[in-house]
Design a protein around this motif. Sequence first.
Motif, PDB file in Angstrom:
ATOM      1  N   MET A   1       0.311  -0.606   0.314  1.00  0.00           N
ATOM      2  CA  MET A   1       0.110   0.069   0.032  1.00  0.00           C
ATOM      3  C   MET A   1       0.671   1.659  -0.014  1.00  0.00           C
ATOM      4  O   MET A   1       1.836   0.796   0.407  1.00  0.00           O
ATOM      5  N   PHE A   2      -0.231   2.414  -0.936  1.00  0.00           N
ATOM      6  CA  PHE A   2       1.676   3.280  -0.889  1.00  0.00           C
ATOM      7  C   PHE A   2      -0.158   4.809  -0.574  1.00  0.00           C
ATOM      8  O   PHE A   2      -0.840   4.513   0.111  1.00  0.00           O
ATOM      9  N   THR A   3       0.705   6.258  -0.567  1.00  0.00           N
ATOM     10  CA  THR A   3       0.566   7.304   0.060  1.00  0.00           C
ATOM     11  C   THR A   3      -0.382   8.140  -1.614  1.00  0.00           C
ATOM     12  O   THR A   3      -0.888   9.085  -1.061  1.00  0.00           O
ATOM     13  N   GLY A   4       1.200   8.022  -2.429  1.00  0.00           N
ATOM     14  CA  GLY A   4       0.839   8.795  -3.461  1.00  0.00           C
ATOM     15  C   GLY A   4       1.932   9.899  -3.355  1.00  0.00           C
ATOM     16  O   GLY A   4       2.012  11.276  -3.566  1.00  0.00           O
ATOM     17  N   ILE A   5       2.404   9.908  -2.061  1.00  0.00           N
ATOM     18  CA  ILE A   5       3.591  10.982  -1.622  1.00  0.00           C
ATOM     19  C   ILE A   5       5.193  10.842  -2.361  1.00  0.00           C
ATOM     20  O   ILE A   5       5.227   9.756  -1.683  1.00  0.00           O
ATOM     21  N   VAL A   6       5.567  11.425  -3.414  1.00  0.00           N
ATOM     22  CA  VAL A   6       6.458  10.332  -3.578  1.00  0.00           C
ATOM     23  C   VAL A   6       8.064  11.294  -3.086  1.00  0.00           C
ATOM     24  O   VAL A   6       7.930  12.009  -2.531  1.00  0.00           O
ATOM     25  N   GLU A   7       8.814  10.067  -2.808  1.00  0.00           N
ATOM     26  CA  GLU A   7       9.808  10.118  -1.664  1.00  0.00           C
ATOM     27  C   GLU A   7      11.370  10.315  -3.027  1.00  0.00           C
ATOM     28  O   GLU A   7      11.799  11.452  -2.271  1.00  0.00           O
ATOM     29  N   ASP A   8      11.146  10.266  -4.063  1.00  0.00           N
ATOM     30  CA  ASP A   8      12.594  10.814  -4.542  1.00  0.00           C
ATOM     31  C   ASP A   8      12.018  10.383  -6.578  1.00  0.00           C
ATOM     32  O   ASP A   8      11.668  10.059  -6.859  1.00  0.00           O
ATOM     33  N   LEU A   9      12.567  11.532  -7.091  1.00  0.00           N
ATOM     34  CA  LEU A   9      12.881  11.387  -8.583  1.00  0.00           C
ATOM     35  C   LEU A   9      14.163  10.872  -9.160  1.00  0.00           C
ATOM     36  O   LEU A   9      14.962  10.745  -8.615  1.00  0.00           O
ATOM     37  N   GLY A  10      13.870   9.087  -9.474  1.00  0.00           N
ATOM     38  CA  GLY A  10      14.354   8.184  -9.496  1.00  0.00           C
ATOM     39  C   GLY A  10      15.063   9.280 -11.016  1.00  0.00           C
ATOM     40  O   GLY A  10      14.281   9.791 -12.249  1.00  0.00           O
ATOM     41  N   SER A  11      15.542   7.609 -11.356  1.00  0.00           N
ATOM     42  CA  SER A  11      16.485   7.756 -13.153  1.00  0.00           C
ATOM     43  C   SER A  11      17.123   6.322 -13.806  1.00  0.00           C
ATOM     44  O   SER A  11      16.955   5.510 -12.357  1.00  0.00           O
ATOM     45  N   VAL A  12      16.351   5.729 -14.440  1.00  0.00           N
ATOM     46  CA  VAL A  12      16.414   4.822 -15.190  1.00  0.00           C
ATOM     47  C   VAL A  12      17.903   4.063 -15.374  1.00  0.00           C
ATOM     48  O   VAL A  12      17.525   5.735 -16.674  1.00  0.00           O
ATOM     49  N   VAL A  13      18.380   3.909 -15.281  1.00  0.00           N
ATOM     50  CA  VAL A  13      19.662   3.679 -15.546  1.00  0.00           C
ATOM     51  C   VAL A  13      19.231   2.594 -16.935  1.00  0.00           C
ATOM     52  O   VAL A  13      20.468   2.120 -17.452  1.00  0.00           O
ATOM     53  N   ALA A  14      18.339   1.182 -17.061  1.00  0.00           N
ATOM     54  CA  ALA A  14      18.475   0.470 -18.052  1.00  0.00           C
ATOM     55  C   ALA A  14      16.466  -0.103 -17.841  1.00  0.00           C
ATOM     56  O   ALA A  14      16.492  -0.363 -16.449  1.00  0.00           O
ATOM     57  N   LEU A  15      16.556  -0.559 -18.946  1.00  0.00           N
ATOM     58  CA  LEU A  15      15.370  -1.557 -19.292  1.00  0.00           C
ATOM     59  C   LEU A  15      15.361  -2.178 -20.281  1.00  0.00           C
ATOM     60  O   LEU A  15      15.513  -2.079 -21.822  1.00  0.00           O
ATOM     61  N   GLU A  16      15.458  -3.720 -19.798  1.00  0.00           N
ATOM     62  CA  GLU A  16      15.613  -4.421 -20.461  1.00  0.00           C
ATOM     63  C   GLU A  16      14.693  -5.661 -21.290  1.00  0.00           C
ATOM     64  O   GLU A  16      13.800  -5.592 -20.176  1.00  0.00           O
ATOM     65  N   ARG A  17      14.047  -5.461 -22.329  1.00  0.00           N
ATOM     66  CA  ARG A  17      12.903  -5.820 -22.582  1.00  0.00           C
ATOM     67  C   ARG A  17      12.904  -6.909 -23.717  1.00  0.00           C
ATOM     68  O   ARG A  17      14.176  -7.537 -24.323  1.00  0.00           O
ATOM     69  N   GLY A  18      12.562  -7.931 -22.764  1.00  0.00           N
ATOM     70  CA  GLY A  18      12.075  -8.992 -24.244  1.00  0.00           C
ATOM     71  C   GLY A  18      10.885  -9.030 -24.608  1.00  0.00           C
ATOM     72  O   GLY A  18      10.205  -8.590 -24.804  1.00  0.00           O
ATOM     73  N   ALA A  19      10.308 -10.668 -24.477  1.00  0.00           N
ATOM     74  CA  ALA A  19       9.369 -10.673 -25.518  1.00  0.00           C
ATOM     75  C   ALA A  19       7.961 -10.443 -24.528  1.00  0.00           C
ATOM     76  O   ALA A  19       7.366  -9.558 -26.183  1.00  0.00           O
ATOM     77  N   ASP A  20       8.121 -10.797 -23.386  1.00  0.00           N
ATOM     78  CA  ASP A  20       6.583 -10.702 -22.807  1.00  0.00           C
ATOM     79  C   ASP A  20       7.744  -9.389 -21.672  1.00  0.00           C
ATOM     80  O   ASP A  20       5.490  -9.856 -20.612  1.00  0.00           O
ATOM     81  N   SER A  21       7.731  -8.584 -21.360  1.00  0.00           N
ATOM     82  CA  SER A  21       8.126  -8.294 -19.966  1.00  0.00           C
ATOM     83  C   SER A  21       9.815  -7.749 -19.952  1.00  0.00           C
ATOM     84  O   SER A  21      10.646  -8.097 -20.946  1.00  0.00           O
TER      85      SER A  21
END
Length: 222
Positions: A1-21
């Motif tokens: 469960m979350f509250t919608g209060i963002v804790e950090d503005l992160g940065s994407v280092v990598a997004l490795e795409r598979g066939a369906d994931s």
Amino acid sequence: MFTGIVEDLGSVVALERGADSARLTVDSPVVVTERTAIGESIAVNGVCLTVAAVHGTMFTADVMHETLRRSSLGALRRGSHVDVERAMSADGRFSGHIVSGHIDGTGVIESVTTDGIARVYTVRAPYDLMRFVAEKGSIAIEGISLTVTFADKDRFGVAIIPHTAAHTVLPERAPGDVVNLENDPIAKYVARLMSMSAGTTGPAGTPFTSHITERFLMEHGF
């Protein structure tokens, strides 16, 4: 469960795409240095993900096909900023509203304007999401808990203050951009209870009955 209060503005280092994931790695010093452990839940742009690995100030999570299909995570690229929030602790504060991290779908930003200190966003969304959006109610956009300023049949508005603009991804969103949306879960459960009471049957064909009706809700101030 979350509250919608963002804790950090992160940065994407990598997004490795598979066939369906996909396998997503995010650099988030504020969140990771707070004793983030493997197996914990972290919301990324409002999507609840399970931490699969931690390395330095980064964490990695697997993203399944259902999540890619129902959210905007698949459009992320190396260097993209993301809103990051850890799961709420039992002794925490509900500074936002109840957020499950289970995205209901996506909307498209229609316009961005200013109103004094506030930045006003109008978002267009399909009916199956809009039926749960109410003026002055709550909605999560990219994981951010926001108050609805108006709601029509196919669009709604929200306004963000300077603090939200400085610490979330919304200022990077422009007209035409796709955003993750999560409706207030209470509205969804009420709608489900009402639909189940309309002539449905339970186990062994026994009638399903519910005291939650439109009349009941009106009599109790809803």
